[in-house]
Write a protein that holds these residues in place. Structure first.
Motif, PDB file in Angstrom:
ATOM      1  N   GLN A  99      11.364 -43.811 -45.295  1.00 51.63           N
ATOM      2  CA  GLN A  99      12.449 -44.286 -46.141  1.00 51.63           C
ATOM      3  C   GLN A  99      12.663 -43.344 -47.335  1.00 51.63           C
ATOM      4  OE1 GLN A  99      14.269 -46.565 -45.006  1.00 51.63           O
ATOM      5  NE2 GLN A  99      12.911 -47.396 -43.417  1.00 51.63           N
ATOM      6  N   GLU A 100      11.585 -42.753 -47.829  1.00 48.03           N
ATOM      7  CA  GLU A 100      11.690 -41.825 -48.956  1.00 48.03           C
ATOM      8  C   GLU A 100      12.616 -40.668 -48.612  1.00 48.03           C
ATOM      9  OE1 GLU A 100       8.263 -40.325 -51.804  1.00 48.03           O
ATOM     10  OE2 GLU A 100       8.370 -39.012 -50.041  1.00 48.03           O
ATOM     11  N   ARG A 102      15.149 -40.701 -46.766  1.00 48.08           N
ATOM     12  CA  ARG A 102      16.541 -41.154 -46.693  1.00 48.08           C
ATOM     13  C   ARG A 102      17.113 -41.500 -48.065  1.00 48.08           C
ATOM     14  NH1 ARG A 102      16.695 -46.300 -43.749  1.00 48.08           N
ATOM     15  NH2 ARG A 102      18.932 -45.889 -43.666  1.00 48.08           N
ATOM     16  N   ALA A 103      16.284 -41.517 -49.075  1.00 47.77           N
ATOM     17  CA  ALA A 103      16.667 -42.061 -50.370  1.00 47.77           C
ATOM     18  C   ALA A 103      17.755 -41.256 -51.070  1.00 47.77           C
ATOM     19  CB  ALA A 103      15.437 -42.144 -51.269  1.00 47.77           C
ATOM     20  N   VAL A 221      12.972 -47.538 -53.624  1.00 50.48           N
ATOM     21  CA  VAL A 221      13.782 -46.600 -52.850  1.00 50.48           C
ATOM     22  C   VAL A 221      15.190 -47.161 -52.690  1.00 50.48           C
ATOM     23  CG1 VAL A 221      14.003 -45.355 -50.674  1.00 50.48           C
ATOM     24  CG2 VAL A 221      11.720 -45.898 -51.561  1.00 50.48           C
ATOM     25  N   THR A 222      16.169 -46.436 -53.187  1.00 50.67           N
ATOM     26  CA  THR A 222      17.564 -46.816 -52.975  1.00 50.67           C
ATOM     27  C   THR A 222      18.119 -45.979 -51.832  1.00 50.67           C
ATOM     28  OG1 THR A 222      17.854 -47.346 -55.322  1.00 50.67           O
ATOM     29  CG2 THR A 222      19.853 -47.020 -54.009  1.00 50.67           C
ATOM     30  N   LEU A 223      18.609 -46.648 -50.795  1.00 54.67           N
ATOM     31  CA  LEU A 223      19.093 -45.975 -49.596  1.00 54.67           C
ATOM     32  C   LEU A 223      20.597 -45.697 -49.701  1.00 54.67           C
ATOM     33  CD1 LEU A 223      17.113 -48.108 -46.992  1.00 54.67           C
ATOM     34  CD2 LEU A 223      16.534 -45.834 -47.890  1.00 54.67           C
ATOM     35  N   PRO A 224      21.148 -44.895 -48.799  1.00 54.27           N
ATOM     36  CA  PRO A 224      22.577 -44.547 -48.888  1.00 54.27           C
ATOM     37  C   PRO A 224      23.515 -45.742 -48.931  1.00 54.27           C
ATOM     38  CG  PRO A 224      21.471 -43.072 -47.372  1.00 54.27           C
ATOM     39  CD  PRO A 224      20.470 -44.130 -47.738  1.00 54.27           C
ATOM     40  N   ASP A 225      23.135 -46.871 -48.309  1.00 54.96           N
ATOM     41  CA  ASP A 225      24.005 -48.056 -48.349  1.00 54.96           C
ATOM     42  C   ASP A 225      23.789 -48.880 -49.606  1.00 54.96           C
ATOM     43  OD1 ASP A 225      21.549 -49.235 -47.915  1.00 54.96           O
ATOM     44  OD2 ASP A 225      22.083 -50.190 -46.016  1.00 54.96           O
ATOM     45  N   ARG A 226      22.995 -48.347 -50.564  1.00 52.24           N
ATOM     46  CA  ARG A 226      22.666 -48.953 -51.860  1.00 52.24           C
ATOM     47  C   ARG A 226      21.673 -50.101 -51.757  1.00 52.24           C
ATOM     48  NH1 ARG A 226      23.266 -44.999 -54.867  1.00 52.24           N
ATOM     49  NH2 ARG A 226      22.824 -46.423 -56.602  1.00 52.24           N
ATOM     50  N   SER A 227      21.148 -50.352 -50.580  1.00 51.10           N
ATOM     51  CA  SER A 227      20.069 -51.331 -50.465  1.00 51.10           C
ATOM     52  C   SER A 227      18.805 -50.729 -51.080  1.00 51.10           C
ATOM     53  CB  SER A 227      19.819 -51.721 -49.006  1.00 51.10           C
ATOM     54  OG  SER A 227      19.405 -50.598 -48.246  1.00 51.10           O
ATOM     55  N   ARG A 242      11.020 -55.643 -48.178  1.00 52.66           N
ATOM     56  CA  ARG A 242      12.462 -55.627 -47.941  1.00 52.66           C
ATOM     57  C   ARG A 242      13.155 -56.901 -48.408  1.00 52.66           C
ATOM     58  NH1 ARG A 242      10.242 -52.747 -43.671  1.00 52.66           N
ATOM     59  NH2 ARG A 242      11.330 -50.813 -43.095  1.00 52.66           N
TER      60      ARG A 242
END
Length: 279
Positions: A99-100, A102-103, A221-227, A242
Motif C-alpha cells: 500500500q505504501e 501506491r500512496a 497511507v492515503t491512496l489515490p482514491d483518497r481512502s 481499514r
C-alpha cells in the motif's frame, strides 16, 4: 550448452525462483545475454540468480517483471521476492509495503528511532547489526533488511513521490544510534529532507507530555482514491487497519499530534542544535 547447470526447483525458494527465471527466459528464446540487456544487469548476474548462487533483489525482480511483462500481476517476480523475504520482515509489514507504494500521501509517527524512509544507510546498518548481535536475525538477513530499506526509499526519489508528513518524538533525534558521527550525519539528512517541497517534518517535544496521543509508531497511507489506511506495530507483528471509523479516529489523533508538535521551522532548529552537539 555444455556448461549448462541442471537446476532443482525443489532445492528451496531461491532455487525455485532461479529455475523459473530460466524457464521463462528459454520459453521466449532469449539467451542470458539478451535477458541481461533487457534488465540492465550483467549476464553474470542473471546466471548467478538462475543457478541460486546469488539471491535476487527487489530491483532485479522489478526489472524481470518489466522484461517478462509481469509487472502488477499475481505472477510477478516482485511478489515472489516479497514472499522470499517475508522471513526478515515483521508479520503484516509486506502488506503495508504494497500500500505504501501506491500512496499519494504518507503520514508517519515514530518513537525512539528515525523512520525507515528517512534513515541513512549507516544508521540503518547499525540497527540491523544490533539485531544480529542480539541473535534476532542472521548477518545475511541483516544485509537483506538494509537492502530492502534502500529499495523502499526509492519511493521518495521517483518523479512523483508521495507527500510525506513526519512527526518524530524528540527521542528519535536525541537517542544516539551508531555513535556521534553516524548520528550527526543522520540528523543532517533529516534537515535536508525537511527542505523538500513535498515533505513536512515536525518534532513532538518531550514537554507535550500526556497530550501525545500515540504510544506506538503509526503510519497513515492515503491512496489515490483518497481512502486512508492505518498501520501500527506491536513487538510481534504489524496490522493494517481499514475500518473507516478506526482510521478516522487515528487520523484525527495524528492531526492533534501535529498541532501539539513544534512547527517545521522550530523542528529543524532543534535538530540542528542536537546535530551541532554531536560534532
Amino acid at each position: 550448452m555444455a556448461n549448462r547447470k541442471e537446476l532443482d526447483p525443489a532445492g528451496g525458494p531461491a532455487a525455485a525462483y532461479g529455475a523459473r527465471v530460466r524457464r521463462l527466459r528459454e520459453e521466449r528464446g532469449w539467451t542470458q545475454e539478451e535477458l541481461a540487456v533487457r534488465t540492465g544487469y550483467s549476464s553474470k548476474h542473471v546466471s548467478a540468480v538462475e543457478t541460486g548462487r546469488r539471491s535476487s533483489t527487489l530491483a532485479f525482480s522489478r526489472a524481470l517483471d518489466v522484461a517478462f511483462g509481469l509487472a502488477e500481476t499475481e505472477q510477478s517476480y516482485e511478489s515472489e521476492w516479497q514472499k522470499l523475504r517475508h522471513g526478515v520482515l515483521l508479520e503484516g509489514f509486506p502488506e503495508y509495503i504494497h500500500q505504501e507504494r501506491r500512496a499519494v500521501e504518507l503520514r508517519l509517527f515514530e518513537i525512539g528511532i528515525v523512520p525507515g524512509l528517512l534513515q541513512t544507510s549507516e544508521y540503518a546498518q547499525v540497527l540491523a547489526s544490533s539485531s544480529v548481535a542480539r541473535g534476532v536475525i542472521t548477518a545475511g538477513q541483516a544485509a537483506e533488511r538494509v537492502e530492502f530499506l534502500a529499495g523502499r526509499q526509492q519511493l521518495l526519489e521517483q518523479q512523483r513521490p508521495p507527500a510525506l508528513f513526519v512527526v518524530m518524538d524528540e527521542s528519535c533525534i536525541r537517542r544516539v544510534v551508531g555513535g556521534r558521527e553516524v548520528m550527526a550525519a543522520q540528523l543532517e539528512q533529516l534537515v535536508e529532507f525537511a527542505t523538500r517541497p513535498l515533505t513536512v517534518l515536525q518534532v513532538a517535544p518531550f514537554d507535550i507530555g500526556e497530550r501525545r496521543p500515540f504510544d506506538l509508531p503509526v503510519n497513515l497511507v492515503t491512496l489515490p482514491d483518497r481512502s486512508v489506511l492505518a498501520y501500527a506495530e506491536s513487538q510481534a507483528k504489524g496490522h493494517l487497519e481499514r475500518d473507516n471509523g478506526t482510521v478516522a479516529s487515528t487520523l484525527l489523533d495524528y492531526h492533534r499530534l501535529a498541532a501539539e508538535s513544534l512547527s517545521p521551522a522550530d523542528s529543524v532548529a532543534m535538530i540542528e542544535e542536537v546535530r551541532k552537539g554531536m560534532l
